[in-house]
Design a protein around this motif. Structure first.
Motif, mmCIF file in Angstrom:
data_model
loop_
_atom_site.group_PDB
_atom_site.id
_atom_site.type_symbol
_atom_site.label_atom_id
_atom_site.label_comp_id
_atom_site.label_asym_id
_atom_site.label_seq_id
_atom_site.Cartn_x
_atom_site.Cartn_y
_atom_site.Cartn_z
ATOM 1 N N ALA A 110 1.312 -4.721 -6.784
ATOM 2 C CA ALA A 110 0.889 -4.715 -5.380
ATOM 3 C C ALA A 110 0.637 -6.137 -4.894
ATOM 4 C CB ALA A 110 -0.376 -3.874 -5.210
ATOM 5 N N ALA B 8 -5.920 -1.661 4.190
ATOM 6 C CA ALA B 8 -5.165 -2.733 3.532
ATOM 7 C C ALA B 8 -4.508 -3.649 4.553
ATOM 8 C CB ALA B 8 -4.116 -2.133 2.606
ATOM 9 N N ASP C 17 -3.345 4.128 -6.739
ATOM 10 C CA ASP C 17 -4.684 3.905 -6.207
ATOM 11 C C ASP C 17 -5.506 5.185 -6.300
ATOM 12 O OD1 ASP C 17 -6.608 2.250 -5.215
ATOM 13 O OD2 ASP C 17 -5.936 2.338 -3.132
ATOM 14 N N HIS D 187 0.460 3.550 -3.397
ATOM 15 C CA HIS D 187 -0.751 4.338 -3.159
ATOM 16 C C HIS D 187 -1.069 5.370 -4.248
ATOM 17 C CE1 HIS D 187 -4.000 6.171 -0.868
ATOM 18 N NE2 HIS D 187 -3.473 7.349 -1.172
ATOM 19 N N ASN E 82 -6.071 4.024 3.882
ATOM 20 C CA ASN E 82 -5.705 2.940 2.971
ATOM 21 C C ASN E 82 -4.763 1.960 3.659
ATOM 22 O OD1 ASN E 82 -5.809 1.540 0.569
ATOM 23 N ND2 ASN E 82 -4.298 2.799 -0.478
ATOM 24 N N CYS E 83 -3.816 2.496 4.429
ATOM 25 C CA CYS E 83 -2.900 1.623 5.172
ATOM 26 C C CYS E 83 -3.651 0.834 6.246
ATOM 27 C CB CYS E 83 -1.792 2.453 5.820
ATOM 28 S SG CYS E 83 -0.529 3.026 4.667
ATOM 29 N N THR F 192 0.822 -1.214 0.000
ATOM 30 C CA THR F 192 0.000 0.000 0.000
ATOM 31 C C THR F 192 0.855 1.263 0.000
ATOM 32 O OG1 THR F 192 -1.814 -1.100 1.138
ATOM 33 C CG2 THR F 192 -1.758 1.293 1.249
#
Length: 313
Positions: free
Chosen positions: A289, A93, A44, A41, A89-90, A37
């Motif tokens: 990823a 994920a 994303d 990112h 997101n971290c 991630t």
């Protein structure tokens, strides 16, 4: 001493189920999710903006391609623009991959012990689907926050100052329901994990059988990279439309009546191509990823399992 029965399931059996929840899978999955991630990112962010743009509203900026999006965001919003939404997101994920691998391996272990047979594609797909559904229930609020932060592209459209602020405002303005926008298409996304893990496991099994390797033996990095890439490309190509629908339902700038209304409008105004917006940037992002995630997971989990066995011995 006889086990106490509870609606046909013994207390002993319940504790046996929990005994299969190995922390090694949780730690390895979380580590893998965080690593991939943080590294990827920005792609994303670009994928989300492509998916959210329906060609009719101007709230989401339009880019001519992946390179143009990257340069435009960096020029207009700086490096921080490419990392908008990175915190949720971290969290999302890390939690998703950690929980997914935890549930997936635990369910497969229980299933294999009870059937006393090697699991096939059907069992692997069911384990993946169950794991995906359980994980989504826990992590969907984080994905809503990540999507909304990624879609904030200028000061005028900025509604949230960060993850905590977004979680607070969504609850205040939309209630718990706001945390689960896009949940229904997200459930369809469970099929993505099912396809990916079935392909991945079958390739590992076929490779191990061909070279007469012991079951669950550690493979080389090249094998993990190859199997992860192929399985992700196949799964993404088959199931990508649900991601477009979920992103649009989670978009804070315009609303749909529901999943069916989003699908109807997308088809009416954009045709089948609308369901594949952002696929290119998505594949560029998710393929490496997934390769990073699966290699990291396999290496860390094997290390932790070996360490646990040595400690127990």
């Amino acid at each position: 001493m006889a086990a106490v029965k509870n609606e046909g399931v013994s207390v002993t059996e319940n504790f046996e189920i929990f005994s299969h929840l190995r922390y090694e899978h949780l730690v390895a999955g979380t580590t893998a999710g965080l690593t991939s991630t943080v590294t990827l990112h920005p792609l994303d962010v670009i994928k989300i903006r492509f998916a959210a743009h329906d060609g009719r509203h101007q709230y989401t900026p339009k880019y001519s391609g992946i390179a143009n999006a990257f340069v435009t965001i960096a020029r207009e919003e700086g490096l921080r623009g490419l990392y908008k939404g990175v915190v949720p997101n971290c969290w999302g994920a890390g939690a998703s991959w950690g929980l997914y691998f935890l549930f997936y391996n635990s369910s497969r272990t229980i299933w294999a012990q009870r059937s006393k047979e090697e699991l096939g594609p059907l069992e692997n797909s069911l384990a993946a689907a169950l794991s995906g559904a359980l994980t989504l229930v826990i992590t969907n609020p984080l994905w809503v926050v990540k999507t909304r932060l990624c879609l904030q592209h200028n000061d005028q459209s900025r509604r949230y100052s960060g993850m905590v602020d977004a979680l607070t405002k969504i609850y205040h303005n939309e209630g718990v329901k706001g945390y689960y926008r896009g949940f229904v298409p997200g459930l369809f996304g469970v099929s993505h994990g099912a396809v990916q893990f079935v392909v991945y496991e079958e390739m590992k099994t076929t490779y191990g059988t061909y070279y007469n390797l012991p079951q669950n033996s550690q493979l080389g990095t090249v094998q993990y990279l190859t199997f992860a890439a192929i399985s992700k490309i196949i799964a993404a190509g088959v199931t990508y439309p649900y991601q477009v629908v979920r992103t649009r339902l989670q978009n804070q700038y315009y609303t749909y009546k529901g999943s069916l209304d989003c699908i109807r409008q997308t088809w009416a105004f954009e045709g089948w191509r609308g369901f594949y917006k952002g696929l290119g940037s998505n594949l560029i992002r998710v393929t490496p990823a997934t390769m990073i995630t699966f290699v990291t997971y396999e290496k860390v989990s094997h290390f932790l399992m070996k360490r646990s066995k040595n400690f127990e011995a």
